[in-house]
Design a protein around this motif. Structure first.
Motif, PDB file in Angstrom:
ATOM      1  N   GLY A   1       2.543  11.537  -7.192  1.00  0.00           N
ATOM      2  CA  GLY A   1       1.207  11.382  -6.617  1.00  0.00           C
ATOM      3  C   GLY A   1       0.694   9.967  -6.612  1.00  0.00           C
ATOM      4  O   GLY A   1      -0.300   9.673  -5.937  1.00  0.00           O
TER       5      GLY A   1
ATOM      6  N   ILE B   1      -7.045  13.871   1.908  1.00  0.00           N
ATOM      7  CA  ILE B   1      -6.245  13.371   0.786  1.00  0.00           C
ATOM      8  C   ILE B   1      -6.890  13.664  -0.562  1.00  0.00           C
ATOM      9  O   ILE B   1      -6.186  13.904  -1.544  1.00  0.00           O
TER      10      ILE B   1
ATOM     11  N   GLU C   1      -1.249   5.862   2.232  1.00  0.00           N
ATOM     12  CA  GLU C   1      -2.474   6.659   2.286  1.00  0.00           C
ATOM     13  C   GLU C   1      -3.187   6.572   3.633  1.00  0.00           C
ATOM     14  O   GLU C   1      -3.617   7.603   4.169  1.00  0.00           O
TER      15      GLU C   1
ATOM     16  N   ARG D   1       1.107   9.003  -1.438  1.00  0.00           N
ATOM     17  CA  ARG D   1       1.520   7.946  -2.365  1.00  0.00           C
ATOM     18  C   ARG D   1       2.109   6.754  -1.617  1.00  0.00           C
ATOM     19  O   ARG D   1       1.817   5.596  -1.942  1.00  0.00           O
TER      20      ARG D   1
ATOM     21  N   LEU E   1       1.860  15.069  -0.655  1.00  0.00           N
ATOM     22  CA  LEU E   1       1.472  14.264  -1.810  1.00  0.00           C
ATOM     23  C   LEU E   1       2.283  12.967  -1.867  1.00  0.00           C
ATOM     24  O   LEU E   1       1.729  11.885  -2.115  1.00  0.00           O
ATOM     25  N   LYS E   2       3.566  13.053  -1.594  1.00  0.00           N
ATOM     26  CA  LYS E   2       4.397  11.841  -1.575  1.00  0.00           C
ATOM     27  C   LYS E   2       4.034  10.944  -0.391  1.00  0.00           C
ATOM     28  O   LYS E   2       4.087   9.715  -0.502  1.00  0.00           O
TER      29      LYS E   2
ATOM     30  N   TYR F   1      -5.817  17.043  -1.835  1.00  0.00           N
ATOM     31  CA  TYR F   1      -4.443  17.053  -2.339  1.00  0.00           C
ATOM     32  C   TYR F   1      -4.359  16.339  -3.687  1.00  0.00           C
ATOM     33  O   TYR F   1      -3.666  16.803  -4.602  1.00  0.00           O
ATOM     34  N   ARG F   2      -5.051  15.229  -3.808  1.00  0.00           N
ATOM     35  CA  ARG F   2      -5.027  14.477  -5.061  1.00  0.00           C
ATOM     36  C   ARG F   2      -5.659  15.284  -6.198  1.00  0.00           C
ATOM     37  O   ARG F   2      -5.159  15.296  -7.320  1.00  0.00           O
TER      38      ARG F   2
ATOM     39  N   ALA G   1      -3.271  18.061  -7.307  1.00  0.00           N
ATOM     40  CA  ALA G   1      -2.189  17.493  -8.117  1.00  0.00           C
ATOM     41  C   ALA G   1      -2.688  17.159  -9.521  1.00  0.00           C
ATOM     42  O   ALA G   1      -1.984  17.396 -10.520  1.00  0.00           O
TER      43      ALA G   1
ATOM     44  N   PHE H   1       3.211  20.960   0.257  1.00  0.00           N
ATOM     45  CA  PHE H   1       2.189  20.248  -0.512  1.00  0.00           C
ATOM     46  C   PHE H   1       2.776  19.004  -1.172  1.00  0.00           C
ATOM     47  O   PHE H   1       2.171  17.921  -1.149  1.00  0.00           O
ATOM     48  N   GLY H   2       3.950  19.138  -1.771  1.00  0.00           N
ATOM     49  CA  GLY H   2       4.585  18.006  -2.427  1.00  0.00           C
ATOM     50  C   GLY H   2       4.959  16.907  -1.456  1.00  0.00           C
ATOM     51  O   GLY H   2       4.838  15.715  -1.769  1.00  0.00           O
TER      52      GLY H   2
END
Length: 308
Positions: free
Chosen positions: A48, A198, A188, A185, A181-182, A201-202, A205, A177-178
């Motif tokens: 993340g 975002i 953005e 990272r 998230l990447k 999602y943050r 996580a 979702f992952g």
């Protein structure tokens, strides 16, 4: 893929055979708890891109909640663990809502400040035992059927939970979702331009990481039979960062390797060198930063395809 499968199978076989190899089960259970803690933190930092200086708040608050419910209320281990995890989930949601709108060092400092607040609550609250913490936490029996007083029984229970958490984190990272998230990272602004919310999602996580860290704290309280201020101390947050960086951020096995290195050094060097073990851990960290910038597993991942 084949070499990875062989590695995982070998690791599982070794873990199952630990009691037969003469390795102290309590040491291995402690190692797995901190490996779980490091994996939870790696979900936040490695995948993340969010650096938290206050993850000990979730680990320690869950440990205190579980220990208090067992000692003061006489709850069984299953319900005490679930309740401790619920406390860390609630705390992670509150802190996440406050911190998640900030970036970089501001995010890290907010988590640090709120973690210190949790520390002082645990120090001053009448039900936490103050500087003595909560002692004599009984393992009891699981659902009144499976006694956990035996180290062997407790070991295989912790091993099963650890494997489930490890697989769960892999599934999260490989899920849509992952992947989002990447993407957040890595870039953005591009994720925002694609229409992703975002902050949602943050926050998710962050809450997932806090919840899994709480699970590790609850198990630790049952395994060792106590919850103390060291569980919520800032040094505990620093140690989990060290474990993740030494093993390799953004890798699945890296936090486990880092936890194994740190916990083993603490366990076997503390009787020999005393307080100097902290200096040794610092030297290990500096050596890894200078020579293994991606961590031990990260460097091996880069070296292995080139070697082949």
């Amino acid at each position: 893929m084949r070499s990875q499968a062989v590695f995982y199978v070998s690791a599982i076989v070794f873990a199952l055979a630990v009691p037969l190899l003469g390795i102290y089960p309590v040491f291995m259970m402690k190692l797995m708890c901190f490996a779980m803690f490091a994996c939870a933190f790696n979900l936040l930092l490695g995948f993340g891109g969010m650096l938290s200086f206050g993850h000990a708040a979730f680990f320690g608050s869950s440990a205190y909640a579980t220990a208090w419910l067992v000692t003061a209320r006489g709850w069984g281990p299953a319900f005490a663990i679930v309740s401790g995890v619920a406390v860390s989930l609630l705390l992670g949601t509150i802190i996440g809502v406050i911190a998640i709108r900030r970036r970089g060092i501001y995010f890290a400092m907010i988590t640090l400040a709120l973690s210190q607040l949790i520390y002082f609550v645990c120090l001053e609250a009448p039900f936490t035992g103050g500087e003595n913490g909560l002692q004599s936490v009984s393992r009891g029996s699981l659902f009144g059927v499976l006694p956990l007083g035996s180290d062997l029984t407790m070991y295989y229970l912790v091993l099963g939970i650890f494997l489930a958490v490890f697989v769960f984190i892999r599934r999260i990272v490989h899920s849509p979702f992952g992947q989002v998230l990447k993407a957040i990272r890595e870039n953005e602004p591009r994720a925002i331009s694609l229409g992703y919310e975002i902050n949602r999602y943050r926050l998710l996580a962050f809450v997932l990481s806090a919840t899994l860290a709480g699970l590790a704290g609850s198990l630790k309280a049952l395994i060792l039979g106590f919850a103390t201020l060291s569980d919520v101390l800032q040094a505990n947050s620093g140690e989990v960062i060290l474990m993740t960086l030494v093993g390799g951020t953004g890798t699945f096995v890296g936090p486990v390797v880092g936890a194994a290195v740190v916990v083993t050094l603490q366990e076997y060097l503390s009787d020999v060198v005393g307080g100097w073990v902290t200096v040794i851990l610092g030297a290990v960290f500096i050596a890894c930063v200078l020579t293994f910038r991606r961590g031990i597993v990260g460097e091996l991942d880069r070296w292995w395809p080139t070697r082949r």
